[in-house]
Design a protein around this motif. Structure first.
Motif: not given
Lengths: 320, 419
Positions: A187-195, A197-213
């Motif tokens: 659901v992330c509109p900017t792909q600021a969070t992703w899976l 390859p080693d299975g960790l779901v991570v966030v780029d805190y500088n790219w997140c726009i804070g929509c909280r979707y």
């Protein structure tokens, strides 16, 4: 992941395609900063060169692209900028890693319900390790105190203030389950969070726009938002950091458990596993047939939560 | 084009002025002149906008911590208002379709009002989204080509596309029609009819896509229903025309525009049918949620009856239902609906009822209880209320200037003159 669209993007990345334009913008930006700096120096002769540098670094940080689309060189530049900014702001050194996922690794986690006694050492270790906001008492891990005889999370209590283990109760921890089919990243509109390859779901805190979707999409309450400026006392900051992990966040961005990416990718256990005094927590590589985790999956009756949602969590529960 | 004008007969100063520029200058003059009443009205709106801007400046400085939201109710009043206003915008189609497609000339006078309402509602909706962002300075990350636009996976990117597209359509169509009228030309049907048809499809899609934003989340059983989209449309096509009736009555009183009684009557019929469909959908939802008590129905239980002693939304939702039921009953009786006073009363009730239902009863119960059953209630803070008030004032401001400028052009009182 296949959902990932590898279009090089981000202003920086766009500019990168044409070196001459990029240089032009960089020069213009530099000139602007230099001009502002000159003005500042003229106004206050004592103004340090440091504040000019800080302004320059903040300016560059504003235009940085999505971490996942950066080249190795850009990643290095980005973390050096962040390290330098931290040094300028606090006088202390931190090390921000960019260790990538390794081939043949897929992280998973198992939780022994029979052993957990609700001591909460995992929660404490997690907060300290991951530089979580002290002001709002942010926690990635929730320990649910269940009444014996039922496994109803609605009836369980996750804020208890009494001696543990309490009679007639058992304990279950929840955190990010690092789903292999995560609804939050979709659901992330900017792909600021992703899976990863080693299975960790991570966030780029500088790219997140804070929509909280992503918070709305997560069925496990795994994600946390920095409603205000996160506060960590300088002496308590864990200087061993990862760009996608425990580096200091700012207000208005989402964060979450990363299975302590700054530790796990260096071959260590996450802080919660290390801190647990009862041995309830097991972390490991699902692709390694000799791992403890694989032994548990093979020999115990394991289950996962809300499997009906098709999220494929990589977090199993079991009992002895 | 100015190139076609005769350079000898027109003074140099006027020759340089394109009729388009003149159009906007005339519009500007129109919106900056008016009766003292008009100026007081605009000044009050400006005051409210300033209040909103002040509250927003606090939010920018301190972060969203100054709102009532928290990790367990992570969307609140802003997103609720956004949802309601997307519906208001979509409802413009109620006036557009009969006028241009069915050639119903009763609606013609009112159609520009409907489109102005859509523009104002969209500007408000988009402002509410921006107000809700944790990092408004980083919004460029979502601009296609410049940032990373996660389309088609994220429904939010769909919403960004349809809302902005709808805004452009609703600006361009009335602009073309008004500009033609200003220039004394007959608008070309080959240009505007396809655009209008597109905008009708678009109107349905804006509200449906907005519903899909929520309905696509299995994590939130309260929203995860196929009825959510249709119900959004039904409430929008009820509250929208109800609002339009109230606005048209006001315009008839305060401006020169002549709104035929037939227009109001037809809108009243649309409102009535819409209100009846809304009640059927409400009944359907209540039945499914409560016939068998499941954990998926906990959000609805919280909303309608309260959960474990937490009852903050209960009085609101029953007030809303009482308003909607009363209004529907009044509208369903022909003599009452045809009485101006009763119609005004029913439309006001219906609009407020749906505003409460969308504003408090749609988004918030999706988060209560949170995924593990904990109940953390939500109430907006004064900052949220002031920002909300400010954005509504801004929308009203936009609507006022759009109609103030459009009415004289539409009536033929404001035409292009070569001076």
């Amino acid at each position: 992941m296949s959902e990932f669209n590898p279009n090089p993007s981000g202003l920086h990345q766009i500019l990168n395609r044409q070196v001459d334009r990029r240089t032009a913008v960089a020069t213009a930006a530099g000139a602007l900063v230099a001009g502002l700096g000159l003005l500042q120096t003229a106004c206050s002769p004592l103004a340090a060169a440091e504040s000019k540098e800080k302004a320059q670094l903040n300016w560059e940080a504003f235009f940085q692209g999505n971490y996942r689309l950066m080249t190795h060189k850009e990643k290095d530049e980005t973390v050096h900028r962040l390290e330098r900014l931290h040094a300028l702001n606090t006088g202390n050194q931190v090390r921000i890693g960019t260790t990538a996922a390794k081939e043949g690794v897929l992280y998973g986690y198992a939780f022994n319900i029979s052993k957990c006694r609700g001591y909460m050492d995992c929660v404490k270790a997690c907060i300290a390790e991951n530089n979580q906001d002290r002001k709002s008492d942010m926690r990635y891990i929730r320990i649910h105190e269940h009444n014996k005889g039922q496994m109803s999370f609605e009836a369980a209590e996750d804020s208890f203030y009494h001696e543990v283990p309490a009679a007639g109760h058992f304990y279950m921890g929840t955190q990010c389950f690092h789903c292999q089919n995560p609804p939050c990243t979709q659901v992330c509109p900017t792909q600021a969070t992703w899976l990863e390859p080693d299975g960790l779901v991570v966030v780029d805190y500088n790219w997140c726009i804070g929509c909280r979707y992503c918070i709305a999409a997560c069925p496990y309450d795994a994600r946390r938002f920095n409603w205000g400026d996160p506060q960590v006392p300088e002496e308590e900051v864990n200087p061993n950091q990862h760009y996608l992990g425990n580096r200091l966040r700012r207000k208005g961005v989402v964060e979450k458990c990363t299975f302590c990416i700054q530790r796990s990718r260096d071959g260590k256990n996450p802080a919660c596993v290390e801190a647990c005094p009862t041995g309830s927590r097991t972390f490991g590589n699902l692709l390694d047939p000799d791992s403890d985790l694989r032994w548990i999956l093979k020999n115990k009756k394991v289950f996962r939560l809300k499997e009906d949602l098709g999220t494929e969590p990589k977090f199993w529960y079991y009992m002895d | 084009m100015s190139a076609t004008l005769n350079p000898i007969t027109i003074p140099a100063e006027e020759r340089l002025r394109h009729p388009l520029v003149q159009f906007f200058l005339d519009g500007l003059r129109e919106v900056t002149t008016g009766s003292p009443k008009y100026h007081i009205w605009m000044a009050s709106l400006t005051l409210l906008m300033c209040l909103g801007a002040y509250a927003y400046s606090i939010q920018l400085r301190e972060g969203l911590t100054v709102t009532g939201m928290h990790d367990h109710v992570s969307w609140g009043f802003y997103i609720s208002n956004f949802t309601f206003l997307v519906g208001m915008a979509a409802a413009a189609v109620i006036l557009v379709m009969p006028t241009y497609v069915l050639k119903d000339h009763d609606f013609k006078k009112a159609v520009l009002v409907g489109e102005a309402l859509a523009v104002a509602a969209l500007i408000m909706a988009l402002s509410f989204v921006v107000a809700d962002m944790g990092g408004p300075d980083r919004l460029w990350h979502v601009i296609p080509m410049i940032g990373v636009f996660n389309w088609p996976a994220s429904m939010l990117t769909w919403d960004i596309l349809v809302l902005n597209g709808y805004l452009v359509l609703n600006l361009l169509i009335p602009f073309y029609l008004l500009y033609s009228r200003y220039m004394g030309r007959e608008p070309d049907k080959r240009i505007y009819v396809p655009a209008v048809l597109l905008s009708i499809l678009w109107a349905v899609s804006v509200h449906l896509v907005t519903a899909f934003l929520y309905a696509g989340l299995p994590a939130r059983p309260f929203w995860n229903s196929a009825l959510l989209g249709p119900r959004f449309l039904a409430t929008a096509f009820t509250a929208g025309p109800a609002m339009m009736i109230l606005v048209l009555r006001q315009l008839r009183k305060h401006t020169d525009i002549d709104v035929a009684q037939a227009t109001i009557d037809k809108l009243a019929t649309v409102t009535t049918v819409g209100a009846q469909i809304c009640l059927i959908m409400l009944a359907s939802e209540l039945f499914v949620e409560f016939y068998r008590d499941t954990h998926h129905g906990l959000g609805a239980r919280y909303l309608f009856f309260g959960l474990d002693g937490h009852t903050r939304l209960v009085p609101w939702i029953w007030t809303s239902i009482a308003m909607s039921v009363t209004a529907t009953a009044i509208l369903s009786v022909h003599p009452l609906r045809q009485t101006d006073r009763w119609l005004k009363f029913a439309c006001t009730l219906l609009f407020l009822g749906i505003l409460i239902e969308k504003g408090l009863g749609t988004i918030i119960p999706g988060f209560i209880p949170e995924p593990w059953g904990r109940i953390d209630e939500y109430a907006p803070t004064w900052v949220e209320l002031c920002v909300t008030l400010g954005i509504w004032a801004m929308g009203t401001f936009v609507f006022t200037i759009l109609t103030k400028a459009a009415i004289p052009v539409e009536l033929g009182n404001l035409k292009y003159r070569r001076r």
